[in-house]
Design a protein around this motif. Structure first.
Motif, mmCIF file in Angstrom:
data_model
loop_
_atom_site.group_PDB
_atom_site.id
_atom_site.type_symbol
_atom_site.label_atom_id
_atom_site.label_comp_id
_atom_site.label_asym_id
_atom_site.label_seq_id
_atom_site.Cartn_x
_atom_site.Cartn_y
_atom_site.Cartn_z
ATOM 1 N N UNK A 212 -7.130 -12.098 -7.014
ATOM 2 C CA UNK A 212 -5.799 -12.675 -6.848
ATOM 3 C C UNK A 212 -4.764 -11.591 -6.580
ATOM 4 N N UNK A 213 -4.909 -10.453 -7.229
ATOM 5 C CA UNK A 213 -3.991 -9.344 -6.959
ATOM 6 C C UNK A 213 -4.088 -8.932 -5.484
ATOM 7 N N UNK A 214 -5.309 -8.832 -4.967
ATOM 8 C CA UNK A 214 -5.488 -8.455 -3.565
ATOM 9 C C UNK A 214 -5.005 -9.563 -2.632
ATOM 10 N N UNK A 215 -5.238 -10.809 -3.028
ATOM 11 C CA UNK A 215 -4.815 -11.949 -2.217
ATOM 12 C C UNK A 215 -3.296 -11.949 -2.051
ATOM 13 N N UNK A 216 -2.578 -11.661 -3.124
ATOM 14 C CA UNK A 216 -1.121 -11.599 -3.048
ATOM 15 C C UNK A 216 -0.634 -10.543 -2.074
ATOM 16 N N UNK A 217 -1.351 -9.424 -2.002
ATOM 17 C CA UNK A 217 -1.006 -8.367 -1.040
ATOM 18 C C UNK A 217 -1.216 -8.864 0.389
ATOM 19 N N UNK A 241 -3.469 -1.002 -6.922
ATOM 20 C CA UNK A 241 -3.484 0.043 -7.950
ATOM 21 C C UNK A 241 -2.140 0.761 -8.011
ATOM 22 N N UNK A 242 -1.601 1.114 -6.859
ATOM 23 C CA UNK A 242 -0.319 1.817 -6.805
ATOM 24 C C UNK A 242 0.809 0.953 -7.363
ATOM 25 N N UNK A 243 0.828 -0.320 -6.989
ATOM 26 C CA UNK A 243 1.882 -1.221 -7.456
ATOM 27 C C UNK A 243 1.821 -1.427 -8.965
ATOM 28 N N UNK A 244 0.621 -1.604 -9.482
ATOM 29 C CA UNK A 244 0.467 -1.918 -10.900
ATOM 30 C C UNK A 244 0.626 -0.693 -11.788
ATOM 31 N N UNK A 245 0.495 0.488 -11.228
ATOM 32 C CA UNK A 245 0.631 1.710 -12.030
ATOM 33 C C UNK A 245 2.004 2.342 -11.894
ATOM 34 N N UNK A 246 2.952 1.619 -11.338
ATOM 35 C CA UNK A 246 4.297 2.173 -11.204
ATOM 36 C C UNK A 246 4.891 2.447 -12.582
#
Length: 276
Positions: A212-217, A241-246
């Protein structure tokens, strides 16, 4: 504030397991709940007690990354288990979505509608009438919301369907995907997003949290590029990964700490260190 309407069935509402991915927390992302804009937290939808991760949070995080001075509000109106007939323009789900969107538009600008639906129509030849039913829904939405040109983004069904567990109830998912893609290609300001190489929960029908995270992208890529996304993005896992580790702001850290404390996952002493 900008806003996005979320409609469809359970894979838009989200059934990804919350504990399987890092939370997305951004003080510029809001959700409409109880008639108020509140800081977004997952699950966005409460259509079922099992609501979880859907595609909207990572879509919103990608949007905010591309628009660093803006705020985005999400309008959750998806309903798990709903067939396209239940989105008929005279019926409750459609009328509720229009009502919520109009309310949100009193203090926000609607910029997109995200649609994911079709699992319930992937059997018994229902795909044959799918195109005309979707056409009526989209046309009336545009009319009701005075939104003739905003992107209507259509997510494809996952290619894991028809193989195991509850997914076996969707033997004609490829036919529905053909109709979704045909509609997107035949209509202006409509974009299709592939569901290829997404993975399911053990139930075989719901997209898992990581997918789902990838689907949203992918949804965001279609929105941002104004083009169909017909293949998985080569770098989508790294983008997530970059978005969630901000780095979280102080306000976001306090929000996350209070959430963990309320859920019994953090002691009073620990949360007070963050709040002070």
């Amino acid at each position: 504030m900008k806003s996005v309407l979320l409609i469809g069935q359970s894979n838009m509402a989200g059934r990804g397991f919350l504990q399987e991915v890092a939370p997305i927390c951004d003080e510029r992302i809001f959700m409409l709940r109880n008639g108020r804009w509140q800081m977004m937290a997952e699950p966005l939808h409460f259509d079922r007690a099992v609501a979880g991760v859907g595609p909207a949070a990572s879509f919103a995080q990608a949007w905010c990354s591309a628009n660093p001075k803006e705020q985005l509000g999400l309008i959750p109106c998806a309903e798990g288990g709903s067939a396209i007939d239940e989105w008929n323009v005279e019926d409750t789900l459609f009328r509720h979505a229009v009502s919520e969107a109009k309310y949100a538009m009193e203090n926000s600008e609607l910029i997109a509608i995200l649609w994911h639906q079709g699992e319930n129509d992937s059997q018994s030849g229902k795909y044959k009438d799918y195109y005309k039913k979707l056409e009526r829904i989209v046309n009336r939405l545009r009319e009701e919301l005075d939104a003739p040109e905003i992107p209507f983004i259509i997510g494809g069904l996952g290619d894991y369907l028809g193989k195991t567990a509850f997914g076996m109830s969707c033997p004609e998912y490829e036919r529905v995907n053909q109709e979704l893609l045909r509609y997107a290609k035949n209509n202006e300001n409509c974009y299709y997003v592939t569901g290829e190489r997404l993975y399911a929960n053990p139930d075989g029908i719901h997209i898992n949290a990581e997918s789902q995270r990838r689907f949203g992208i992918r949804y965001f890529k279609a929105y941002d590029s104004k083009n169909h996304v017909l293949e998985p993005l080569k770098d989508e896992a790294q983008i997530v990964k970059t978005l969630c580790e901000k780095e979280h702001t102080a306000a976001e850290k306090r929000y996350l700490a209070l959430e963990r404390f309320t859920l019994g996952k953090m002691s009073l002493e620990e949360v007070m260190k963050i709040l002070m």
